[in-house]
Design an enzyme around this catalytic site. Structure first.
Site, short mmCIF file in Angstrom:
data_model
loop_
_atom_site.label_atom_id
_atom_site.label_comp_id
_atom_site.label_asym_id
_atom_site.label_seq_id
_atom_site.Cartn_x
_atom_site.Cartn_y
_atom_site.Cartn_z
N ASN A 113 -54.97 -11.75 -3.52
CA ASN A 113 -54.61 -12.42 -4.79
C ASN A 113 -54.41 -13.91 -4.58
OD1 ASN A 113 -54.26 -10.67 -7.27
ND2 ASN A 113 -53.21 -9.41 -5.74
N LEU A 138 -36.19 -11.10 -4.76
CA LEU A 138 -35.45 -12.37 -4.81
C LEU A 138 -34.11 -12.17 -5.53
CD1 LEU A 138 -38.53 -14.57 -5.72
CD2 LEU A 138 -37.31 -14.60 -3.53
N HIS A 181 -48.03 -7.03 -10.51
CA HIS A 181 -47.56 -5.71 -10.08
C HIS A 181 -48.68 -4.69 -10.31
CE1 HIS A 181 -44.69 -2.58 -9.15
NE2 HIS A 181 -45.16 -1.92 -10.19
N ASN A 241 -45.13 -12.73 -11.51
CA ASN A 241 -45.38 -11.70 -10.49
C ASN A 241 -46.56 -10.84 -10.94
OD1 ASN A 241 -44.88 -9.94 -8.22
ND2 ASN A 241 -43.94 -8.49 -9.64
N GLY A 248 -53.15 -11.11 1.13
CA GLY A 248 -53.34 -12.37 0.40
C GLY A 248 -54.63 -12.45 -0.40
N MET A 301 -43.31 -8.88 -0.94
CA MET A 301 -42.62 -7.59 -0.91
C MET A 301 -41.11 -7.70 -0.70
SD MET A 301 -45.23 -6.03 -1.76
CE MET A 301 -44.99 -4.26 -1.70
N ASP A 343 -39.27 -5.84 -11.60
CA ASP A 343 -40.48 -5.52 -12.36
C ASP A 343 -40.21 -5.30 -13.85
OD1 ASP A 343 -41.91 -5.65 -9.97
OD2 ASP A 343 -41.62 -3.53 -9.55
N GLU A 365 -56.83 -7.15 -10.49
CA GLU A 365 -55.74 -8.11 -10.27
C GLU A 365 -56.29 -9.52 -10.07
OE1 GLU A 365 -52.66 -7.09 -7.44
OE2 GLU A 365 -53.02 -4.96 -7.74
C1 GAR Z 1 -51.31 -6.19 -4.75
O1 GAR Z 1 -51.84 -4.97 -5.19
C2 GAR Z 1 -50.08 -6.54 -5.54
O2 GAR Z 1 -50.14 -6.18 -6.89
C3 GAR Z 1 -49.03 -5.73 -4.82
O3 GAR Z 1 -49.36 -5.86 -3.46
C4 GAR Z 1 -50.77 -6.06 -3.32
C5 GAR Z 1 -51.00 -7.30 -2.51
O4 GAR Z 1 -52.35 -7.49 -2.20
N1 GAR Z 1 -47.72 -6.20 -5.12
C6 GAR Z 1 -46.65 -5.43 -5.16
O5 GAR Z 1 -46.69 -4.22 -4.92
C7 GAR Z 1 -45.36 -6.14 -5.48
N2 GAR Z 1 -44.34 -5.21 -5.78
P1 GAR Z 1 -52.88 -8.88 -1.67
O6 GAR Z 1 -51.93 -9.32 -0.55
O7 GAR Z 1 -54.26 -8.60 -1.16
O8 GAR Z 1 -52.87 -9.86 -2.82
#
Ligand code: GAR
Length: 193
Positions: free
Chosen positions: A22, A98, A114, A112, A20, A95, A150, A179
Site C-alpha cells: 500500500n 496508537l 483496513h 487507515n 508495504g 499493526m 477500526d 486496497e
Molecule cells: C493490508 O491488507 C492492510 O489492509 C492490512 O495489512 C495489509 C498490509 O499490506 N492492515 C491491517 O490489517 C491493519 N489492521 P501491505 O504492507 O502490503 O500494504
C-alpha cells in the site's frame, strides 16, 4: 475538511509494519499531478519490514521506532512528524494501536486502510473470519482514525465477492489489489470534502 493543499502538496507520513505494498501504491499516486499529497516520511515499528526498501528506492526518509515502550515510541514519532512538518498520516498495514493521546495530536488527520467491510471484522484475521462467517462479500475500507479501533468515520469501501474456491490467501490477494486503488481514491475524496 481540516486540511488544505494551498499551492504545495500536503506533507504526509506513511506508517507500515510489513510488505508495504500500500505504501508503494501511495508513493506512485503521490507523484501524479492530481495528487494532493507528497510522501515525506515512512515510519515503521518493525526494522525487518520489507516495505522499508521503498524508502531507498524513492528517496524518502524512513524511521524505525521501537515500540517496546509505547509512550516513548509515540513521543519519538511525534517529534519526527514535527521535524518534518507532517500534516497527514496514512496507516498502511501498520499493526500497532496508537494511543488516544497520539490520535488527539493529529485529530482528523489520520487515515487507515483496513482489510474488511467495516464495521464488520474489526481487528485481525479479517479474511479468515469473513470466510468462516460465510459472508458473500469481503473488501476493504479507508476510514478516519479515532480513539476506538477500526471505528472512525468511513471514507470509502470496496466490495469483493467471496467465491466458494476462495481461501485466506486468495481472498487477501484480491482485497489487497483493491486496497491499492482505494487508498488513493479515498485521499482524493478527503481533499474534495
Ligand atoms: C493490508 O491488507 C492492510 O489492509 C492490512 O495489512 C495489509 C498490509 O499490506 N492492515 C491491517 O490489517 C491493519 N489492521 P501491505 O504492507 O502490503 O500494504
Amino acid at each position: 475538511m481540516v486540511l488544505s493543499t494551498g499551492t504545495n502538496k500536503v506533507k504526509t507520513a506513511v506508517f507500515i509494519s510489513g510488505t508495504g505494498s500500500n505504501l508503494k501504491s501511495l508513493i506512485k499516486f503521490s507523484k501524479l499531478k492530481k495528487s494532493p499529497i507528497s510522501i515525506n516520511l515512512i515510519i515503521t515499528n518493525n526494522k525487518l519490514a520489507t516495505g522499508l526498501k521503498f524508502g531507498a528506492i524513492f528517496k524518502i526518509q524512513k524511521k524505525i521506532i521501537n515500540f517496546k515502550d509505547k509512550d516513548i515510541a509515540e513521543k519519538k514519532i511525534l517529534n519526527e512528524l514535527k521535524k518534518n512538518k507532517i500534516e497527514l498520516i496514512c496507516l498502511a498495514g501498520f499493526m500497532k494501536i496508537l494511543s488516544k493521546n497520539f490520535i488527539k495530536n493529529f485529530k482528523g488527520k489520520i487515515l487507515n486502510i483496513h482489510p474488511s467491510l467495516l464495521p464488520k471484522h474489526k481487528g485481525l484475521n479479517t479474511h479468515q473470519r469473513a470466510i468462516e462467517n460465510k459472508d458473500k462479500f469481503a473488501g476493504c475500507t479507508v476510514h478516519f482514525v479515532n480513539s476506538k479501533l477500526d471505528s472512525g468515520k468511513i471514507i470509502l469501501q470496496k466490495k469483493v465477492r467471496i467465491l466458494k474456491k476462495d481461501n485466506n490467501n486468495s481472498l487477501a490477494k484480491k482485497v489487497l489489489a483493491e486496497e491499492h486503488k482505494l487508498f488513493p481514491k479515498a485521499i482524493l475524496k478527503v481533499f474534495s470534502l
